[in-house]
Design a protein around this motif. Structure first.
Motif, PDB file in Angstrom:
ATOM      1  N   SER A 209       0.831  -1.216   0.000  1.00 25.91           N
ATOM      2  CA  SER A 209       0.000   0.000   0.000  1.00 25.91           C
ATOM      3  C   SER A 209       0.860   1.259   0.000  1.00 25.91           C
ATOM      4  CB  SER A 209      -0.948   0.005   1.201  1.00 25.91           C
ATOM      5  OG  SER A 209      -0.231   0.100   2.421  1.00 25.91           O
ATOM      6  N   GLN A 210       2.159   1.098   0.299  1.00 23.43           N
ATOM      7  CA  GLN A 210       3.069   2.246   0.228  1.00 23.43           C
ATOM      8  C   GLN A 210       3.325   2.661  -1.226  1.00 23.43           C
ATOM      9  OE1 GLN A 210       6.642   1.737   2.664  1.00 23.43           O
ATOM     10  NE2 GLN A 210       5.489   0.413   4.054  1.00 23.43           N
ATOM     11  N   GLY A 211       2.868   1.805  -2.158  1.00 25.10           N
ATOM     12  CA  GLY A 211       2.933   2.179  -3.565  1.00 25.10           C
ATOM     13  C   GLY A 211       1.975   3.295  -3.907  1.00 25.10           C
ATOM     14  N   ASN A 216      -5.147   9.988  -5.697  1.00 24.91           N
ATOM     15  CA  ASN A 216      -6.072   9.191  -6.499  1.00 24.91           C
ATOM     16  C   ASN A 216      -5.549   7.792  -6.834  1.00 24.91           C
ATOM     17  OD1 ASN A 216      -4.116  10.232  -8.163  1.00 24.91           O
ATOM     18  ND2 ASN A 216      -5.484  10.685  -9.874  1.00 24.91           N
ATOM     19  N   ASP A 217      -4.333   7.437  -6.366  1.00 25.73           N
ATOM     20  CA  ASP A 217      -3.881   6.041  -6.466  1.00 25.73           C
ATOM     21  C   ASP A 217      -4.736   5.197  -5.524  1.00 25.73           C
ATOM     22  OD1 ASP A 217      -1.897   6.946  -8.154  1.00 25.73           O
ATOM     23  OD2 ASP A 217      -0.305   6.833  -6.659  1.00 25.73           O
ATOM     24  N   PHE A 218      -4.901   3.933  -5.856  1.00 28.57           N
ATOM     25  CA  PHE A 218      -5.785   3.107  -5.031  1.00 28.57           C
ATOM     26  C   PHE A 218      -5.252   1.680  -4.945  1.00 28.57           C
ATOM     27  CE2 PHE A 218      -9.476   0.354  -4.393  1.00 28.57           C
ATOM     28  CZ  PHE A 218     -10.041   0.939  -3.269  1.00 28.57           C
ATOM     29  N   PHE A 219      -5.218   1.151  -3.714  1.00 26.55           N
ATOM     30  CA  PHE A 219      -4.705  -0.197  -3.464  1.00 26.55           C
ATOM     31  C   PHE A 219      -5.777  -1.021  -2.764  1.00 26.55           C
ATOM     32  CE2 PHE A 219      -2.558  -3.283  -0.700  1.00 26.55           C
ATOM     33  CZ  PHE A 219      -1.824  -3.988  -1.652  1.00 26.55           C
ATOM     34  N   ALA A 220      -5.913  -2.292  -3.172  1.00 28.66           N
ATOM     35  CA  ALA A 220      -6.937  -3.146  -2.576  1.00 28.66           C
ATOM     36  C   ALA A 220      -6.540  -4.611  -2.675  1.00 28.66           C
ATOM     37  CB  ALA A 220      -8.278  -2.933  -3.285  1.00 28.66           C
ATOM     38  N   ARG A 221      -7.203  -5.415  -1.868  1.00 31.47           N
ATOM     39  CA  ARG A 221      -7.042  -6.863  -1.975  1.00 31.47           C
ATOM     40  C   ARG A 221      -7.903  -7.337  -3.134  1.00 31.47           C
ATOM     41  NH1 ARG A 221      -7.990 -11.378   2.830  1.00 31.47           N
ATOM     42  NH2 ARG A 221      -6.966 -13.131   1.763  1.00 31.47           N
ATOM     43  N   TYR A 222      -7.295  -8.073  -4.053  1.00 26.56           N
ATOM     44  CA  TYR A 222      -7.980  -8.529  -5.252  1.00 26.56           C
ATOM     45  C   TYR A 222      -8.656  -9.877  -5.008  1.00 26.56           C
ATOM     46  CZ  TYR A 222      -8.492  -9.314 -10.338  1.00 26.56           C
ATOM     47  OH  TYR A 222      -8.970  -9.534 -11.599  1.00 26.56           O
ATOM     48  N   GLY A 223      -8.067 -10.651  -4.123  1.00 23.10           N
ATOM     49  CA  GLY A 223      -8.613 -11.965  -3.793  1.00 23.10           C
ATOM     50  C   GLY A 223      -7.514 -12.898  -3.358  1.00 23.10           C
ATOM     51  N   GLU A 244       8.656  -1.683  -9.656  1.00 18.68           N
ATOM     52  CA  GLU A 244       9.994  -1.978  -9.152  1.00 18.68           C
ATOM     53  C   GLU A 244      10.144  -1.517  -7.705  1.00 18.68           C
ATOM     54  OE1 GLU A 244      13.562  -3.456  -8.599  1.00 18.68           O
ATOM     55  OE2 GLU A 244      12.325  -3.864 -10.361  1.00 18.68           O
ATOM     56  N   ARG A 245       9.560  -0.379  -7.404  1.00 17.16           N
ATOM     57  CA  ARG A 245       9.616   0.115  -6.016  1.00 17.16           C
ATOM     58  C   ARG A 245       8.889  -0.847  -5.082  1.00 17.16           C
ATOM     59  NH1 ARG A 245       6.204   3.696  -3.000  1.00 17.16           N
ATOM     60  NH2 ARG A 245       7.342   4.656  -1.266  1.00 17.16           N
ATOM     61  N   CYS A 246       7.743  -1.347  -5.503  1.00 23.93           N
ATOM     62  CA  CYS A 246       6.990  -2.297  -4.691  1.00 23.93           C
ATOM     63  C   CYS A 246       7.771  -3.597  -4.503  1.00 23.93           C
ATOM     64  CB  CYS A 246       5.632  -2.586  -5.334  1.00 23.93           C
ATOM     65  SG  CYS A 246       4.462  -1.209  -5.256  1.00 23.93           S
ATOM     66  N   ARG A 247       8.415  -4.072  -5.578  1.00 19.22           N
ATOM     67  CA  ARG A 247       9.231  -5.281  -5.482  1.00 19.22           C
ATOM     68  C   ARG A 247      10.331  -5.094  -4.444  1.00 19.22           C
ATOM     69  NH1 ARG A 247      13.721  -7.385  -6.153  1.00 19.22           N
ATOM     70  NH2 ARG A 247      14.612  -5.356  -6.694  1.00 19.22           N
ATOM     71  N   SER A 248      10.963  -3.919  -4.467  1.00 17.83           N
ATOM     72  CA  SER A 248      12.044  -3.622  -3.532  1.00 17.83           C
ATOM     73  C   SER A 248      11.530  -3.541  -2.090  1.00 17.83           C
ATOM     74  CB  SER A 248      12.708  -2.294  -3.932  1.00 17.83           C
ATOM     75  OG  SER A 248      13.709  -1.933  -3.020  1.00 17.83           O
TER      76      SER A 248
END
Length: 308
Positions: A209-211, A216-223, A244-248
């Motif tokens: 979620s730090q991504g 207006n960015d939005f993060f959620a559990r997809y399933g 790439e930032r999220c991977r890191s």
């Protein structure tokens, strides 16, 4: 005459024994002809301090004053009975919520003669209403929140995705989506147990979620162990940097995963897609394409990012 006096005394006693506060204002002079003595017990101002309509207006919360006064005057001029809720100033400087119920009295010529009404203390009712509004907001938030991870749930995700797709199509702006899948999560659960598995989901969700770096960015559990990040007005190059930032960020968590063929720590595979939707494009087809990129990332060894 005696009967009339007794009748007047009876009605006066009746009015002054109620919790509601009766009052009367002469329309021409805008002065109080009467206000019940209960006003002092409620607000702390003596009855004889209520001389004119100006006293009524001045003893009103500044945020309520203009609209209440303008509304009451306009309704009275039209001869329309009305009511208004506002915060009344107490003599000690505090405020109480009041409901003023107003009846317009006309003379024989049909002109406004006076205003009569009752003031009701609705402070407790307002407190209950505020609590209900707060509870409704909490329930609304809970209905759109994933119970395990605390991030937005699929229901909220679908709603936001539809809105952002429509916005991107109207504005001819790019829309990017990243779908994340925790690598070998079933094996993680089997090895550590579901309690630690749930904790892993929470930590990954919090980290991914730090991504979200813009409002207006939005993060959620997809399933299951999948999550989605929606990036409005984001082109493919910018989306790749976010991925790439999220991977890191996930790598820096250093959550041990001793039985993962991909890495000794928990990793995620990512499917990334970008589109500037045209009228002929389909949201479902776009998400399917991003999902296929995720599948390719998993098939190519996991802990990968595949863009399309």
């Amino acid at each position: 005459m005696t009967d009339e006096l007794e009748s007047a005394a009876f009605y006066k006693t009746l009015l002054e024994s109620t919790h509601a506060i009766p009052w009367k204002i002469d329309w021409e002079s805008m002065r109080f002809a009467y206000i019940g003595p209960q006003i002092e017990k409620l607000l702390g101002w003596s009855a004889d301090s209520w001389c004119s309509a100006n006293d009524w207006a001045e003893r009103m919360h500044p945020e309520d004053r203009d609209w209440v006064v303008n509304f009451c005057i306009s309704q009275s001029k039209e001869g329309v009975d009305h009511e208004a809720d506002y915060r009344a100033l107490c003599a000690d400087g505090s405020y109480l919520w009041i409901r003023d119920v107003v009846h317009v009295v006309r003379n024989e010529a049909g002109a406004v003669d006076s205003l009569v009404g009752f003031m009701f203390d609705i402070s407790e009712r307002k407190k209950i209403e505020d609590k209900l509004v707060h509870l409704q907001q909490e329930l609304k938030e809970l209905s759109f929140k994933d119970g395990l991870t605390g991030v937005a749930n699929r229901r909220m995700l679908d709603s936001v995705l539809d809105k952002q797709w429509s916005h991107a199509r109207r504005s001819s702006q790019p829309l990017s989506v990243i779908i994340f899948d925790i690598d070998y999560f079933k094996q993680y659960n089997d090895h550590f147990g579901h309690i630690q598995g749930d904790d892993c989901l929470r930590q990954v969700a919090r980290t991914l979620s730090q991504g979200v770096t813009r409002h207006n960015d939005f993060f959620a559990r997809y399933g299951g162990e999948e999550f989605m990040l929606i990036l409005p007005e984001t082109d493919a190059a910018a989306a790749a940097k976010v991925a790439e930032r999220c991977r890191s960020l996930i790598f820096k968590l250093q959550l041990p995963h001793p039985i993962s063929p991909a890495s000794p720590v928990v990793t995620v595979s990512q499917g990334v897609g970008t589109i500037t939707p045209q009228p002929s494009d389909s949201l479902k087809a776009f998400i399917d394409a991003v999902d296929k990129n995720l599948y390719r990332a998993k098939q190519s060894g996991r802990n990968k990012i595949v863009n399309g």
